[in-house]
Design a protein around this motif. Structure first.
Motif, PDB file in Angstrom:
ATOM      1  N   GLY A  44      -0.287  58.477  -1.082  1.00 49.02           N
ATOM      2  CA  GLY A  44      -0.203  57.598  -0.014  1.00 49.02           C
ATOM      3  C   GLY A  44       1.044  56.913   0.044  1.00 49.02           C
ATOM      4  O   GLY A  44       1.224  56.006   0.802  1.00 49.02           O
ATOM      5  N   ILE A  45       2.232  57.638  -0.446  1.00 51.52           N
ATOM      6  CA  ILE A  45       3.462  57.038  -0.476  1.00 51.52           C
ATOM      7  C   ILE A  45       4.276  57.536   0.990  1.00 51.52           C
ATOM      8  O   ILE A  45       3.986  58.658   1.601  1.00 51.52           O
ATOM      9  CB  ILE A  45       4.532  57.520  -1.609  1.00 51.52           C
ATOM     10  CG1 ILE A  45       3.703  57.127  -3.008  1.00 51.52           C
ATOM     11  CG2 ILE A  45       5.715  56.902  -1.287  1.00 51.52           C
ATOM     12  CD1 ILE A  45       4.065  55.739  -3.094  1.00 51.52           C
ATOM     13  N   GLU A  46       4.733  56.467   1.825  1.00 47.59           N
ATOM     14  CA  GLU A  46       5.028  56.899   3.052  1.00 47.59           C
ATOM     15  C   GLU A  46       6.628  57.486   3.063  1.00 47.59           C
ATOM     16  O   GLU A  46       7.205  56.825   2.017  1.00 47.59           O
ATOM     17  CB  GLU A  46       5.321  55.496   3.909  1.00 47.59           C
ATOM     18  CG  GLU A  46       4.135  54.491   4.211  1.00 47.59           C
ATOM     19  CD  GLU A  46       2.797  55.619   4.961  1.00 47.59           C
ATOM     20  OE1 GLU A  46       3.333  56.079   6.060  1.00 47.59           O
ATOM     21  OE2 GLU A  46       1.981  55.820   4.556  1.00 47.59           O
ATOM     22  N   ASN A  51       6.322  50.754  -1.257  1.00 52.73           N
ATOM     23  CA  ASN A  51       5.619  51.371  -0.285  1.00 52.73           C
ATOM     24  C   ASN A  51       4.760  50.047   0.154  1.00 52.73           C
ATOM     25  O   ASN A  51       4.473  50.019   1.510  1.00 52.73           O
ATOM     26  CB  ASN A  51       4.649  52.507  -0.921  1.00 52.73           C
ATOM     27  CG  ASN A  51       3.984  53.335  -0.072  1.00 52.73           C
ATOM     28  OD1 ASN A  51       4.603  53.876   1.018  1.00 52.73           O
ATOM     29  ND2 ASN A  51       2.596  53.352   0.127  1.00 52.73           N
ATOM     30  N   GLN A  52       4.118  49.640  -0.559  1.00 46.98           N
ATOM     31  CA  GLN A  52       3.062  48.381  -0.080  1.00 46.98           C
ATOM     32  C   GLN A  52       3.906  47.198   0.587  1.00 46.98           C
ATOM     33  O   GLN A  52       3.495  46.851   1.632  1.00 46.98           O
ATOM     34  CB  GLN A  52       2.591  47.727  -1.635  1.00 46.98           C
ATOM     35  CG  GLN A  52       1.580  46.757  -1.463  1.00 46.98           C
ATOM     36  CD  GLN A  52       1.305  46.069  -2.842  1.00 46.98           C
ATOM     37  OE1 GLN A  52       1.794  46.328  -3.936  1.00 46.98           O
ATOM     38  NE2 GLN A  52       0.306  45.142  -2.598  1.00 46.98           N
ATOM     39  N   THR A  81      -1.827  51.388   0.329  1.00 43.90           N
ATOM     40  CA  THR A  81      -1.690  52.615   1.354  1.00 43.90           C
ATOM     41  C   THR A  81      -2.396  52.680   2.494  1.00 43.90           C
ATOM     42  O   THR A  81      -3.268  51.720   2.744  1.00 43.90           O
ATOM     43  CB  THR A  81      -2.299  54.054   0.559  1.00 43.90           C
ATOM     44  OG1 THR A  81      -3.764  53.831   0.302  1.00 43.90           O
ATOM     45  CG2 THR A  81      -1.727  54.136  -0.941  1.00 43.90           C
TER      46      THR A  81
END
Ligand code: GLU
Length: 436
Positions: A250-252, A303-304, A337
């Protein structure tokens, strides 16, 4: 002179965070100068190079947003290498060698045992040539020309060619080693800046003489300090940490870009949603000499933070239809995510199974169930609801808000209830409160 950089992976595996970082710095530099960023597939090793890796490299760069202005493949350029090689041979800058690996190994050991540097010793002019043995080829360093360049990261560099071995550039079977084709391509492609890891510094020293021997001015060089894991070394995990697994977590892509652009530099890592500020600020003079430490936990946190101000349009195609723009804006401060957004659909639309309420919450929940049906849902229902419950029960603060949050969302933490409640249908809220 158009700034032109290149990312030159060998397609013998997938990209990992270390080589993505190199690709990114080349891309940022080209974009900052309105220049060109080339992908050069270093596939001279036909045995180990695989088409699936070429595809994966392209896909990873595209996913990261690192658009290329051209793609070249070394395997399509052998005729060019052959021609340049012949010129160097005619000029006496490459020469045939006949030693076996065993002989070279013995020579090395003898030199080392005498406390001497294990530098390759050229055979004297006119030494006998074995018959029926195909030679391999070395580039003849000019011992009288000290090698110097000002590295954009490391500052002034100085090498004495006398202390270096003449590098092997071609094997006896005619196949190419990395050094010479890379120089030939850098010249042919008009590369102005070579950005790569500091493990290439001694290659650069030899390559600078190759540029000169081929009549070209060497490009500028930036050798960046290596990337290490949190334990302070190049861990196995880091060496294999690919884009696919980060994507699955779920890392952009922008989070990877934001972290790797700044890690190991004197500029702070910032939760940007676009690469523009990173392009504007890239400056190799601000890159540190110490290894850059990559921490997956730092990446998850970044990421968050980035998601917290990511616009709906940027993620809409990955959200369930039920997550509208207003709902996205309400929940994004609570997401690690984008995929987690799906977990909020039942909170908005049901089906909803609230946790059993405690006895002490009874009065609050009963008052809320009584008040909710009469509330105008278009006008700040949360404040009207909590105001009515407070008046009826005297409850305030946590004792007022937490039972309601639990009964309405099933969670102890989450978005601002004033923002959330208008996004849930009144009939849903009434049903949840009367069931509580
Ligand atoms: N194929 C080489 C490597 O991956 C390229 C090095 C360079 O950038 O010149 O190490």
């Amino acid at each position: 002179m158009t700034v032109t950089t290149r990312f030159a992976p060998s397609p013998t595996g997938s990209l990992h965070v270390g080589n993505v970082r190199t690709a990114l710095h080349n891309w940022l530099w080209a974009r900052r100068h309105g220049g060109r960023f080339l992908l050069r597939i270093d596939d001279t090793d036909l045995e180990r190079s695989k088409e699936e890796y070429v595809d994966a490299i392209r896909a990873d760069l595209a996913w990261l947003g690192l658009d290329v202005n051209g793609e070249e493949r070394q395997s399509a350029r052998f005729a060019l290498y052959e021609g340049e090689f012949e010129k160097l041979k005619a000029a006496g800058r490459v020469y045939a060698c006949y030693e076996t690996p065993e002989e070279l190994d013995i020579r090395r050991k003898i030199l080392l045992s005498r406390g001497l540097p294990p530098v390759y010793e050229r055979k004297p002019e006119g030494a006998p040539v074995p018959v029926g043995v195909a030679p391999h080829w070395r580039f003849k360093l000019d011992h009288d020309a000290p090698i110097e360049w000002t590295d954009m990261v490391r500052g002034p560099q100085h090498f004495e060619p006398k202390t270096m071995s003449d590098p092997v550039v071609r094997r006896a079977d005619g196949s190419w080693l990395y050094l010479l084709p890379s120089v030939i391509d850098d010249i042919a492609m008009g590369i102005t800046h070579v950005v790569r890891g500091e493990d290439h510094v001694s290659n650069t020293a030899a390559q600078i003489q190759m540029f000169e021997a081929l009549g070209a001015k060497p490009p500028a060089f930036a050798h960046e300090a290596l990337l290490v894991g949190t334990e302070g070394k190049l861990s196995k995990r880091l060496g294999s940490l690919g884009m696919a697994s980060l994507r699955d977590e779920g890392i952009e892509p922008i989070a990877i870009v934001a972290l790797l652009a700044r890690l190991g530099t004197s500029d702070p890592v910032e939760p940007v949603t676009m690469p523009a500020p990173l392009i504007e600020s890239i400056d190799f003079a601000r890159f540190g000499r110490a290894p850059a430490r990559f921490d997956e936990a730092e990446l998850a946190l970044l990421n968050q933070k980035i998601l917290h101000h990511t616009d709906y349009e940027a993620v809409a195609d990955r959200l369930p239809a039920a997550i509208t723009e207003a709902r996205w804006n309400a929940i994004r401060p609570n997401l690690m995510t984008v995929a987690e957004a799906a977990g909020w659909v039942p909170v908005f639309d049901g089906p909803f199974d609230p946790p059993p309420a405690g006895e002490s919450d009874r009065a609050v929940l009963d008052a809320a169930a009584a008040a909710a049906p009469n509330i105008d849902w278009t006008n700040d229902p949360w404040h009207v609801l909590t105001g009515a419950v407070k008046d009826a029960t005297g409850a305030k603060g946590r004792a007022l808000f937490l039972p309601l949050r639990r009964a309405l969302t099933g969670r102890d933490h989450g978005p601002d209830m004033a923002e959330l409640l208008p996004l849930v249908a009144k009939s849903e809220v009434v049903a949840r409160l009367s069931a509580a």
